[in-house]
Each structure stands twice: as structure tokens, then as C-alpha cells.
Design an enzyme around this catalytic site. Sequence first.
Site, PDB file in Angstrom:
ATOM      1  N   GLU A   1      -9.039  -9.746  -9.015  1.00 62.05           N
ATOM      2  CA  GLU A   1      -8.929 -10.945  -8.678  1.00 62.05           C
ATOM      3  C   GLU A   1      -9.898 -11.925  -8.959  1.00 62.05           C
ATOM      4  O   GLU A   1      -9.735 -13.196  -9.455  1.00 62.05           O
ATOM      5  CB  GLU A   1      -8.548 -11.173  -7.087  1.00 62.05           C
ATOM      6  CG  GLU A   1      -7.279 -10.587  -6.348  1.00 62.05           C
ATOM      7  CD  GLU A   1      -7.082  -9.053  -6.712  1.00 62.05           C
ATOM      8  OE1 GLU A   1      -8.004  -8.378  -7.003  1.00 62.05           O
ATOM      9  OE2 GLU A   1      -5.814  -8.757  -6.507  1.00 62.05           O
TER      10      GLU A   1
ATOM     11  N   HIS B   1      -3.090  -8.198   5.019  1.00 59.09           N
ATOM     12  CA  HIS B   1      -1.832  -8.758   4.401  1.00 59.09           C
ATOM     13  C   HIS B   1      -1.143  -9.719   5.162  1.00 59.09           C
ATOM     14  O   HIS B   1       0.138 -10.005   4.748  1.00 59.09           O
ATOM     15  CB  HIS B   1      -0.569  -7.762   3.835  1.00 59.09           C
ATOM     16  CG  HIS B   1      -1.209  -6.703   2.569  1.00 59.09           C
ATOM     17  ND1 HIS B   1      -2.479  -6.068   2.635  1.00 59.09           N
ATOM     18  CD2 HIS B   1      -0.875  -6.729   1.493  1.00 59.09           C
ATOM     19  CE1 HIS B   1      -2.384  -5.436   1.691  1.00 59.09           C
ATOM     20  NE2 HIS B   1      -1.633  -5.725   0.761  1.00 59.09           N
TER      21      HIS B   1
HETATM   22  C1  LIG Z   1      -7.305  -6.205  -4.190  1.00 61.24           C
HETATM   23  C2  LIG Z   1      -5.819  -6.147  -3.994  1.00 61.24           C
HETATM   24  N1  LIG Z   1      -5.183  -6.484  -4.878  1.00 61.24           N
HETATM   25  C3  LIG Z   1      -3.907  -6.294  -5.060  1.00 61.24           C
HETATM   26  C4  LIG Z   1      -3.214  -5.468  -4.150  1.00 61.24           C
HETATM   27  C5  LIG Z   1      -1.964  -5.331  -4.206  1.00 61.24           C
HETATM   28  N2  LIG Z   1      -1.627  -3.900  -4.401  1.00 61.24           N
HETATM   29  C6  LIG Z   1      -1.466  -2.840  -3.531  1.00 61.24           C
HETATM   30  S1  LIG Z   1      -1.244  -1.571  -4.304  1.00 61.24           S
HETATM   31  C7  LIG Z   1      -1.698  -1.982  -5.933  1.00 61.24           C
HETATM   32  C8  LIG Z   1      -1.434  -0.990  -6.851  1.00 61.24           C
HETATM   33  C9  LIG Z   1      -2.743  -0.150  -6.670  1.00 61.24           C
HETATM   34  O1  LIG Z   1      -2.689   0.744  -7.587  1.00 61.24           O
HETATM   35  P1  LIG Z   1      -3.525   2.132  -7.626  1.00 61.24           P
HETATM   36  O2  LIG Z   1      -4.916   1.761  -7.316  1.00 61.24           O
HETATM   37  O3  LIG Z   1      -3.353   3.061  -8.971  1.00 61.24           O
HETATM   38  O4  LIG Z   1      -3.081   2.855  -6.548  1.00 61.24           O
HETATM   39  P2  LIG Z   1      -1.459   3.643  -6.246  1.00 61.24           P
HETATM   40  O5  LIG Z   1      -0.757   2.871  -5.739  1.00 61.24           O
HETATM   41  O6  LIG Z   1      -1.016   4.098  -7.744  1.00 61.24           O
HETATM   42  O7  LIG Z   1      -1.715   4.703  -5.603  1.00 61.24           O
HETATM   43  C10 LIG Z   1      -1.689  -3.457  -5.874  1.00 61.24           C
HETATM   44  C11 LIG Z   1      -1.974  -4.065  -6.920  1.00 61.24           C
HETATM   45  C12 LIG Z   1      -3.871  -5.033  -3.226  1.00 61.24           C
HETATM   46  N3  LIG Z   1      -3.651  -4.119  -2.038  1.00 61.24           N
HETATM   47  N4  LIG Z   1      -5.329  -5.403  -3.164  1.00 61.24           N
END
Ligand SMILES: Cc1ncc(C[n+]2csc(CCOP(=O)(O)OP(=O)(O)O)c2C)c(N)n1
Lengths: 324, 324, 339, 339
Positions: D74, D143
Site C-alpha cells: 500500500e 476490515h
Molecule cells: C495490508 C493488507 N493489504 C491487503 C489485504 C487484503 N488481503 C488479504 S489476504 C491477501 C493475500 C495474502 O496473500 P499471502 O500473504 O500470500 O497469504 P495467503 O492468503 O496466500 O495465505 C490480501 C491481499 C490485507 N488483508 N492487508
Amino acid sequence: MGIEQLGSGAAVEMYRTMVTIRKFEEQVNQLYLSAIMPGLAHLYSGEEAVAVGVCSALTSEDYITSTHRGHGHCLAKGADVRLMFAELLGKADGYCGGKGGSMHIADQERNNLGANAIVGGSAGIATGAAFSAKKRQSGQVVACFFGEGALGQGILYEVMNMASLWKLPILYVCENNLYNEYTPYQEVTAGSILKRPEAFGIPVEDLDGQNVEEVYDAASRAVARARAGEGPTFLHCRTYRYQGHHVGDINRTYYRSREEEQLWRTERDPIQLWRTRLVAAGIADEALLDRIDREVEELVKDGVEFAKNAPYPDESEVATHVYA
Amino acid sequence: MGIEQLGSGAAVEMYRTMVTIRKFEEQVNQLYLSAIMPGLAHLYSGEEAVAVGVCSALTSEDYITSTHRGHGHCLAKGADVRLMFAELLGKADGYCGGKGGSMHIADQERNNLGANAIVGGSAGIATGAAFSAKKRQSGQVVACFFGEGALGQGILYEVMNMASLWKLPILYVCENNLYNEYTPYQEVTAGSILKRPEAFGIPVEDLDGQNVEEVYDAASRAVARARAGEGPTFLHCRTYRYQGHHVGDINRTYYRSREEEQLWRTERDPIQLWRTRLVAAGIADEALLDRIDREVEELVKDGVEFAKNAPYPDESEVATHVYA
Amino acid sequence: MSMPDTMLRETQESGRIITMGEAIREALAQEMRRDSRVFIIGEDVAEAGTPFKVLQGLVDEFGTDRVIDSPISEPGITGLGIGAAMTGLRPVVDIMFGDFLPLASDQIINQAAKVHYMSGGKLKVPLVIRTTLGATRRSAAQHSQSLHAIYSHIPGLKVAVPATPYDAKGLLIQAIRDDNPVIFFEDKMMYTVKGPVPEEPYVIPFGQAAIMQEGTDVTLVATSSMVYVALDAAKLLADQGISAEVINVRTTSPLDRDTLIRSAMKTTRAVVIDEGYQQYGVTAEIASVIAEGAFYYLDAPVKRLGAMDVPVPFSPPLEDLTVPTPERVVRVVQSLFNQ
Amino acid sequence: MSMPDTMLRETQESGRIITMGEAIREALAQEMRRDSRVFIIGEDVAEAGTPFKVLQGLVDEFGTDRVIDSPISEPGITGLGIGAAMTGLRPVVDIMFGDFLPLASDQIINQAAKVHYMSGGKLKVPLVIRTTLGATRRSAAQHSQSLHAIYSHIPGLKVAVPATPYDAKGLLIQAIRDDNPVIFFEDKMMYTVKGPVPEEPYVIPFGQAAIMQEGTDVTLVATSSMVYVALDAAKLLADQGISAEVINVRTTSPLDRDTLIRSAMKTTRAVVIDEGYQQYGVTAEIASVIAEGAFYYLDAPVKRLGAMDVPVPFSPPLEDLTVPTPERVVRVVQSLFNQ
Ligand SMILES: Cc1ncc(C[n+]2csc(CCOP(=O)(O)OP(=O)(O)O)c2C)c(N)n1
Ligand SMILES: Cc1ncc(C[n+]2csc(CCOP(=O)(O)OP(=O)(O)O)c2C)c(N)n1
Ligand SMILES: [Mg+2]
Ligand SMILES: [Mg+2]
């Protein structure tokens, strides 16, 4: 190390915990589909060997921090299935009195400092806990779980720098399940993941995250390093989530193929692989493992029933715990 | 490359610009000591070869972003001494109408996108400018200057990741002058600086930042790569600031020794080194260089006079430019 | 800044006058002696004692293990502070300029403020973030902001805005002993302000405003250094026969609504003075609390005097226009009597 | 959420009803067709069309060069957006949840908001940050926040809080064409709300509130989805013989002070409703503006109804207590008539 040194009891317990996570998540999906669970949940199915491999190398005094995909970490750290389900349903008996929900489960008794709904959001907390352990000379170690998506968050590099500088007792556990939500990680990740921690002076292990033994062994080495005052380790665990990004993510073919999903499920399932290994090594027979499966099934069903019957928090709870 | 291909005109201009920066900063210090300049300023003296080496490899269309220690970058990009002094004194004729001051000088005409008082604060802006140049197919390149202290800021890694992914035309120019304010950088920087950009897939050059030719050559290579669509380069420039962190930082022995300061001044002065080189290579004689020194002296004096006599902005200016 | 009469009086009683900077250093030193869990982390806090020199000498007594120079990583050190606070330590994180708090805002707003609640009360975050506010140092737009309104908006955080050396010591000791995250804003221009401060440790409870001067015609509510602006305005007003009551807010969160409302009920007029941006700022909350709470008693609208809603300009004559001054306060007060 | 009568009327005239999500997508598509400098960057914005599916299809028309999936960075994507905006592009940065804005707050508050001013007007930042607000999705404390007060506090930023599909399209087109950084807050619960929206592009100027329903006894000022809460409350009040005027704020910065004050002067009573935390929130600014501006006309104190000052709890029965509801608005309005 290897399965031999691990001891058959521990090896079988690892199986039981992985099965518990799998069946727990199946129930969570059910609760979502039947509209009993409020909100969403991010399922851990497929990634069980990472949480279980790492947490089996920890004591109950050691800390973990967890993510939005945190049920597995919580269970692997020894949480009570009943209290977890209760939390997921927003009930008063839940771990956080219903105030946290799936993305914020914390289990103070087992030093699980909590799941986190901010990607990378617990990296600071985990590093601070390691700092605290070192300063208090408590001998505790911290495991900081995060997805490969958290590699996009600058704070991770900031705290890895400090952990390396001050030789903090911490394991950075990167669960690389190939996707940031709906985006393949390679599309948004330049260079080499493994070289990133190395650039900060942190040793890296690149692991098959479906092989609980391999994860456990590496985690044990990292824990030993941490306790010996040698500082952080970065564990890169290659893994896969079977379900969607969250329970509502049903149509996934625009970002990954059914074949890919099928391949991981059939060829790389961590529970199946461990089961085979246990039997082959003569540590457990199919009957024992089947019994465990059934026991877990009961445990999980009981947990769901408990949670369904548990009361919602009293309305007055809305305003408590804003301040300590 | 080397001095030969550079051309004697350009080589002498580089000398003139370095001297301009040095003498400019001497005046700034004077203005501070005589309480004519409001606030503080962070002097660039000693680091001239970095700004001049890099900016000499840029066209006037190329962008730069700068730092709290930004006078050198601004001058090297071709700024007018009068308008700079006016800005430093908060006068209406200054580059920003007096609203920015030392830490926020921007020079829109020469595509200097501005100094920044947030450490690492311009890394995003610079990367965005590179993104823009690429998307507009303008052929422009960006040089993003920052101190080694900015390696502590997570955003730098976030944007290096994107610059590498999308092969953006940018030079990350790290001016490693050994200190973050009053703290030696090694005390707060783990691992290897050079490996950090590499881990994001960005090639690195480790440079003697006191050698303007070496910096210029490396910057020229990086600019060529950038214009050819091959993406970012990281230039690590080893350098030194002669003065305190800012003009008010007089007693420095608690964080660095007088001997160290003296050594850099006498053995590693970028202007003296370049002067010697120019004479040795037969590109300029002492007389020419002395004349340049005197010309610069005049220019800088004139600039100070101009600024002193310039009016303050009208009171109504306080409320303009909040919105475009 | 001039010392108000009330303070001079206290001085004669307490016998010791020190600066605000000294009061802060003393609070930290005393708490660090009392409680080995307390430590300081931040940029240039150790040998340099911060650019403001407020911490000078602490590293000599407590060592680099408890006065820790950090990388320039505001999000990282804040996060580290939160984790340390959750696991048995009591960190004091130093964020040099309040303008840098936005860098750490996710950690402050989404983590520190919410951990206790989200965990159903099981975890807590006894963290202090010491930082600064205040303009007129000719430091321009990124080093002159007073961003305390942002953090006062967030439930789960407490926010202190000490106005006197006495406040500073008592509120900082309270902040360190508090089990919640506290953002502690020090006015950069006030470190050399002197005032009476008892030597022994003491706490000032949060949520208790201080009446700096009693009055009958108008209530001046002020935060941090604006308390001096209000006191100076009160003097000017006294010359005009207007008696002003001056209230020092001390903590914006929790806010001592009762004291503010009671005073406005008595005086029937109120002006709120704060150095943060006026729009959606601290003056808005306080003015609306008073306007609502004292509605049936007010003889004039509650007025607000925040900083101008512009980025802080560098140029001194412009910058001086952006902050409340005693003269501006007087003009606003006068307008309340002319309607 | 029910569609107000005024909107139904407009519908019959305009002939086309679409959802808020569709209105947003249409605004983006039309501006991207009109102006090749406009592009979108954010997490999962391309093929996924964001988790809310609002952008679905845009990548098909405009390609991955203009609808760009970013890393989860972000601060980085916001900074990149600022730099791109300063150099000739018109970025639309997608920050999935408004709760993540604090991560990018240094870039927003210290860079985007100040570049134009600090450069003496030479540089500008025509940047749009699209993000979300609103609770009751059972998404818990990180959220569910409505953090628009924070950004409304900062001079140099503009802040839009559209309430209807018609607002959303007109304000978003204005935001994209605006030469300033605009934070555009969409209520996550409102993407499926339907309303009349002209097909051709149009702009709604910033700083113009919309009177959704005229009334004579009380003014209900509301932001974003709280406009529907206010409209529903107005219906309930009508049954009790109380005629409410409902005002949709549309942009908190700039704020249409005149419309608000004039309405309160007319009705003599006002309640401000917003889904952000109440303390130091949007309701404080608006209430104090009205209390000051309409002081001599008011028959009762201006009341505020923000979200409860607690982190948003996950448990549904608790979460539902934290947000304003029509019933709560009615109760507050009634209290104004009983005094
Ligand atoms: C700072 C932030 N940006 C965006 C999100 C929305 N979001 C939730 S999970 C996710 C993807 C996360 O990917 P990863 O870290 O690989 O974890 P996974 O879900 O694959 O276990 C996103 C973009 C968030 N929760 N926090
Ligand atoms: C985000 C942020 N944190 C802290 C500061 C205070 N500060 C100003 S300059 C500086 C040191 C910068 O060191 P470096 O990047 O190496 O640049 P140098 O001053 O050596 O040129 C610090 C900590 C700041 N301006 N911004
Ligand atoms: Mg992933
Ligand atoms: Mg440096």
C-alpha cells in the site's frame, strides 16, 4: 533429525494435529455454506505440514504470530477446538469472547499472540516478542507465520533488519502457497525470495512445505540457533491452499487451473504423505491412523455443537476491553 | 567511458558544478551562523561528486528526486543559485515562493521533483515518475537520491520490487555517507547493503562516491540500461559529509572523530581529486580552474545578495496552492 | 512563553524549577529505575539523546541495552514496541517528529489500539509513543504538524498533550504505568519552558483537565503550548475588563468533558484553541462537546481557533500566520461580546 | 436499503437503474476511454476485478497495462501513484479496505497532500485513491473501519463519500478530472444498491451537498450509507408528525457548510450521522460548524451519531450495536423535542 529421533509418539501426534486442522477447516466451510458462520474465513487445508512442522519444534512457552489464514497455526499451537469454533461463530465462549473472529483468534495461554488481518501486520509484533524474550532472558523463541504476499510489505524488511542486527530469537516462516489472493505471486514478486532475508544477514532454508518432517527438522535447527543466541532464521515453505482464497472464492479457474489443484491434492497432500511415511517406517499402522481420524472427527463435531449452542456475548460486552 | 570520451567541456563543467555546490553550502552555513537563514539546513559539502556524477549523465528532461540534504542535487540538475538562496530565506522569488525552504526545493523546469524531509519519502515518487516515463514512452530516466539511512524505510523495498518487476527506467542512488544523523550506519544496518537490491533483481554498482568520473561512468551505464528498457540500477556511492548532520550540529566527536573528518577532507575531497585529474590529463590548467573558482564565488555572492534583497511573500500567499 | 501566575505560585511552594525537557528526562529516568521492564527505542536516542537532546544522559545511566538506537524504521520500531509490550516489557518508542507518525499508523491504529479488544481482553499493549507537535520552528510542511487529532479519533488509544513541565512529568509517568497504548505529544518549542516540578515521582490521572486560571466571562480551552497563548490572551482580555477562565486539556483522549462543560455553563462563552489543523481537528470535538453539553447556558456560539488549514509554509512571515496567537484569540473573544 | 422517493422520481425521468458498483465501473471506463493518462493500480484489480468485483471487465477492455495488479504494498503503490500523477498521468490507486489507508498515510498526508503547496504551486498531484468504508460485514476490527475523518483533517486532500449510484459516478468522474489528490470512499455494503444513473458522463462538483428530502422540523445530515439510515429515520419520524430534512454531505472536504447551516437555521434542530468513530470524527466537525453557524436559530443542541467508540467487534449482535440505525436516529431526534 528425522522421524527416528522425533519419537513415535510425537510423530503420531503430528499426524493427529494435521488431521485436526483438515477436519476443522472442512467444518468451517460447512458452517459457511450453511450460513451459520458470520463473515468469511480463509482455509488452511493443504498447508497443514507447515504449521504442524514448525509448532512441533516449539514449546508451549514459545510464541507464535499468525495470519488471516490462521486456524492451522492456532490448532498446531494446541488450541481447544471448542473455543475456536465458538470464536468463529462470534460466541461468548470463544477465545476472544467473540470479538475477534476468524482473523483475530489469539490464545494467550499457549502464547499465540494472535492472527492478523493486515498482511504482514504481525511481523512487528513477532519481532517485538523476540526482542522481549531476549531482554527477559526467558529462552523463548517466536515463530512468525506469513504468506508470500507479505513480502510486499515494507515492514517485514524493517524488522528483519532489526532481528538480524540484534540476533533476536525468531523464525520467519514464509508460507508460499503461490498466490496472493487471486494473483500468482511471481507476477508481483521480483528477484529471489530466498535472497531477500539473506541480504539482511538472515540464513534461509528452502523447504518442501508438504513434508512435515522436513519442516520440523528445519524448524528445530532454527529454534536451536535462536535459543543459542544466534539470531533469526527464515524458513521458506513451498505449499498450496486447496480451497479458494476464502470460503466464498469458488470459481478459481481464472487464476489457477483445476489440474494444478488436483495435482497438489493427489500427489502432494501433506497428510497422505505423512500417513504413508508413518506406516512405511512402522511407527503406526493404518488401523491406528484410522482411529485417530475418527477421534478427530468426533472432536470436531463436538466442537461445532458446542459452538452452536454457546451464547452470544452480552450486549454490554461491546464496550468492554476498549481499554485495559 | 572515462574522461576522454566525456569531452573536456563537460569535464570542466563538472568541476564548476562541484565548486558551485561547495561554495553554495559555505554560504548557507554563513547565513545560518549569522542568523539570516530561518530554520536549519543539511549541507552536502563533501558529497559533490555523487550529485554531479549522476546528474551529468542525465538530460534536462530526466527526473530527479532529492532529500533533506538536497542542495547539491538541485544545483547539479542545473538550478539557479539566486532562486535557491531566495527559497532558503523564505522569499517570494524562491523556487517554491518561499513555501518549501531548504528541505522542499523543487525545480519544475529542470524536472527536479523535489527534496523531501521524510527519509525515503521520495522513493515512491521517483518510482512513479519512472513508471510514468515508461508508460508515456518519453524516454526519460529518473535518478532517486537517498542516504543509506533510507535503507531502514520499508517503502524502498516495496518500490524496488515494482521497479524490477516492471523494468522501470530508474537509478536508485544511495549516498552512503556513513551516518544516519548521529548514528554510524553499521550499528543499524544488518547484512549487506549491496545484496539488498540484488535480492529484488536489481543490478548494483559499488562506487567510490568521491570520484566523479567513476560515478559518472556508472550512472551513464545505468541510464543506458534504463533507456534500453532493461530496468533499474542501484548505485551505492561511498561518500562523506564534511559538516554536521545539519548546520547546528557542531560538536560531533561523540559520534565520529576529528581525525576521520580530517582524513576525508584532505585525502578524499572530490573537488581536489577532480582538479588534480583534470590538470594531469591536460584538460584544464590551474589558471582556468582558479578562474572558475572566482566566477563561482561571484555567482554565489550575487545569489546571496539577490536573496537578501528579495521580498517576503505577500501574506495572502499563505492560503494559495493548498489546492490546484 | 511566559509563566502563568498560578504556576509561579506553585513554584514558590515546591521550590524547584526545571524545564519541560528536564521534566521528561526525569520521568523516564525515575520509571526506568523503578521498573526494569521499561526501555526506550528510537532514532538517535542513545548517545545523541535525540536531536532535541531531551534524553541526554539516559544512556550513561541505563546503557545501550535500555536506550536503543534504532534504524530509521518508524513502522518497524512501533511494531517491535507493540510486540514487546504484549510480552511483558514496557517500551517507550521515540518518534522524533509527530509528522512521522503516519508512517507507523497501521501499527498504531490497526494493531496497538485494537489488540486488547480483539483478543477479548486477553492481551494488552502497555506502550508509550513519545513524539512531538508544534510549528513556528521554520521546519516546513513535513516537520511542523500537530497530528494529535488523528490518534484521538481512534478508540483504544490514549493521547496526552502536556502543557507544563509539571504536566509532562506526571502525565508521562502515568503513560508508562498505563496498561494501554498512549501517544504522548510534546511541543518542540516548549522543551525549554520552565516550571515547578516536584522531585519525587507522581502521576497525573488521564482525563483530568487543569483549570489554569479561573474566570467568569469566557472559557478558553487549550491544548499543549496553546495554553500559554490562552493565558497571554487572558491577560490582554483582563485589561479590557473581560475575565477569562483558562483550561488546560492535558489529555484529548480521554477528554475531561465535565470540566469543560461546567466551565462553559458558568462563563456562557467558550473558545477552543489548538495547534492542529482546524478542519476535523481537536477543536471540532471539543467545541461540539461544549456546544451540546452547555447548550442551554451559552450566550454565544462556541468558537474554534486551530491552525490554518494549509500545509505549514516555510517562510517565517507566512508560517506565523498559520498558528493561533494571543491577539487572534482576543479578537475572537471580542466578537463573542459584540453580537 | 430502500431507495428514497426522490431517487425513484429521478429514475422515472432518467430511465436507467444500475447499481453503485456498476456506476463506479462505468465512471472509470468512460474516463479511461476519454483520457489515456488514466490507469488503475491495486491488489487484484485486473482479472479478479477486486474482491468486491467492482472492476470486473475493465482489464478486458483496457489491458493489463492500464489495469495493473500490484504487490501487496500500500505505501509503495500510493507513492508510485503520486509520482506518476506528478509527471503527467492520472492514476487511480485501489486500496482494498479503508482500514489499509494508515499503511499509506505518510504518502497520503506528507507527500500527496503537500506537494502542490510545498512547491509553491509548481507541481500537482492529480491522484485518486479509491477505497472503502463501512461495517456490519462481520469482518472485525481491521476490515470494518470508516476512516474518512483522518483524511478530511488534512489540508490538500479532498474526500468524497458518495451515497447513491448517481453520486458515485458523478463524484468519481470529478475526482479523476480534479487536479488534486482525492480519497474516494465507497461503502462496501452499498455496491449493490440501485439507483438512477445517466449513461453519459457527468460531474458532480465537490463541496455541494444534496438535499435528499426537504423537511421543516429537524435536519438530518448524513454521509455515505448513513444517508439511507437518515431517510429511513425520516420515514419513521414522519409517522410521528416530525418532518425531517435529509442532507447527503457527498464530500466531507470540501464541506458544503452553507447548505448545512441554512437547513439548520430553517429547521432549528440538527442531528449528524456518520459511520466513523464518533470521537474526533466527522460528526464533530459538522456539528460544530452547524452549532456555530446556526447558533442564534437553534432550538436544541446539535446531536451527533457516529459509530461507537470501540474497535469493531466480530460478533454480529455486538457489531450491530456499534453503527447508527434508523431507530437510534429517531430516539435522538425525539430527545430534541422533549427538552
Ligand atoms: C495490508 C493488507 N493489504 C491487503 C489485504 C487484503 N488481503 C488479504 S489476504 C491477501 C493475500 C495474502 O496473500 P499471502 O500473504 O500470500 O497469504 P495467503 O492468503 O496466500 O495465505 C490480501 C491481499 C490485507 N488483508 N492487508
Ligand atoms: C521518516 C523519517 N524519520 C526520521 C527523520 C529524521 N532524520 C532526518 S535526516 C535523518 C538521517 C538520514 O540519514 P541518511 O538517510 O543516511 O541521510 P544523510 O543525512 O546521511 O544524508 C533522520 C533520521 C526523517 N526526516 N524522516
Ligand atoms: Mg499466498
Ligand atoms: Mg547518511
